[in-house]
Enzyme design. Structure first.
Site, PDB file in Angstrom:
ATOM      1  N   HIS A 182      -7.821  -5.521  -0.307  1.00 52.35           N
ATOM      2  CA  HIS A 182      -6.572  -4.773  -0.264  1.00 52.35           C
ATOM      3  C   HIS A 182      -5.463  -5.567   0.441  1.00 52.35           C
ATOM      4  O   HIS A 182      -4.376  -5.733  -0.097  1.00 52.35           O
ATOM      5  CB  HIS A 182      -6.818  -3.442   0.452  1.00 52.35           C
ATOM      6  N   SER A 222       0.828  -1.201   0.000  1.00 52.27           N
ATOM      7  CA  SER A 222       0.000   0.000   0.000  1.00 52.27           C
ATOM      8  C   SER A 222       0.871   1.264   0.000  1.00 52.27           C
ATOM      9  O   SER A 222       1.638   1.491  -0.936  1.00 52.27           O
ATOM     10  CB  SER A 222      -0.958  -0.046   1.193  1.00 52.27           C
ATOM     11  N   ASP A 277      -9.997  -5.317  -4.406  1.00 56.33           N
ATOM     12  CA  ASP A 277      -9.416  -4.246  -3.594  1.00 56.33           C
ATOM     13  C   ASP A 277     -10.270  -2.981  -3.708  1.00 56.33           C
ATOM     14  O   ASP A 277     -10.439  -2.426  -4.793  1.00 56.33           O
ATOM     15  CB  ASP A 277      -7.994  -3.962  -4.085  1.00 56.33           C
TER      16      ASP A 277
END
Length: 286
Positions: free
Chosen positions: A248, A96, A220
């Site tokens: 995610h 991320s 996601d």
């Protein structure tokens, strides 16, 4: 071994360093810290790997400064840790926000000390939508998150945690992830969101020259799968691996598959998927 690295005068970054062998450097996502990789830290040292977890500035146990949350500064912090540890030939794993920082590191520091790159649900090329980039989070939504970071940070972190996975985690896992998010400083939580809103990595990605794998969840809701496709288009020779049942945080949605593909990538045995066809009009122009 747990220790601090002074990356600038009076500014310390926390590092967890476990195991011996080929080094793997882990960069966590917003707003958690290196502890999100605890299962990898339990498994990989048994296989002969050295796991190095870095708490980004303002997160986990690292110092929280007022400034220094842009991608360049965060990448420079990683460079200082690598210099201090004398690491070479490492695999850099970024999840991320950590994936975005990893991309900037590879471009800004020419992949110093890194032999492979793994981007997991990375917030790249751009976390937000732009006039010439239709994927990602609407800017208005991120503006609301930034405002909530000012007014009710715990509620923001709790809501974000509920979006991390496609499957419903156990009550214990949900509480654990919330606790990791709440360990972050208020200033780090807020200013990293500002960086996610402003930073654009489209010019960085083509500069990556090491073997790169992209792991991305098909479901996601934070960094949609199209971002993985765009990274694949931009990074020369990269491979994109779709996690069909993941959101995610695919390392929690499909932990066994994530572990298998991670260890295969580390061992150079990861099966290369069929190439994704790109329509001519969708090919990005730099």
């Amino acid at each position: 071994m747990s220790h601090y690295v002074e990356v600038q005068k009076g500014i310390r970054i926390y590092v967890e360093d476990i195991g011996e062998g080929t080094p793997i450097i882990f960069l966590h996502g917003w707003p958690v810290n290196h502890k999100m990789f605890e299962y990898q830290f339990l498994e990989l040292p048994r296989l002969g790997y050295r796991c190095i977890g870095i708490d980004l500035r303002g997160f986990g146990k690292s110092d929280a400064t007022w400034d220094g949350y842009n991608y360049c500064s965060l990448a420079d912090d990683v460079k200082a840790v690598i210099d201090h540890l004398g690491v070479t030939g490492a695999t850099l794993v970024g999840f991320s926000l950590g994936g975005a920082v990893a991309v900037r590191y590879m471009a800004r520091h020419a992949g110093y000390g890194i032999s492979k790159l793994l981007l997991v649900g990375a917030a790249a090329p751009s976390f937000v939508q732009r006039e010439d980039f239709k994927y990602g989070t609407p800017t208005e939504k991120l503006d609301d998150m930034i405002l909530q970071a000012y007014t009710d940070r715990p509620a923001l972190v709790m809501h974000f945690g509920k979006m991390l996975t496609a499957s419903k985690p156990s009550a214990g896992t949900a509480a654990w992830l919330l606790s990791l998010g709440l360990e972050a400083s208020a200033v780090g939580t807020y200013k990293a969101l500002e960086s996610l809103r402003t930073e654009d990595l489209r010019e960085d990605l083509p500069l990556i020259s090491v073997p790169t794998a992209i792991f991305h969840g098909a479901n996601d809701e934070i960094c949609p799968f199209e971002l993985g496709e765009e990274m694949h288009r931009y990074i020369p020779g990269s491979t994109l691996h779709r996690f069909e049942d993941s959101g995610h945080a695919l390392l929690f949605d499909e932990p066994q598959l994530f572990s298998e593909r991670l260890t295969a990538f580390l061992a150079d045995t990861l099966v290369i998927p069929a190439p994704i066809e790109v329509e001519p009009e969708q090919t990005p122009i730099l």
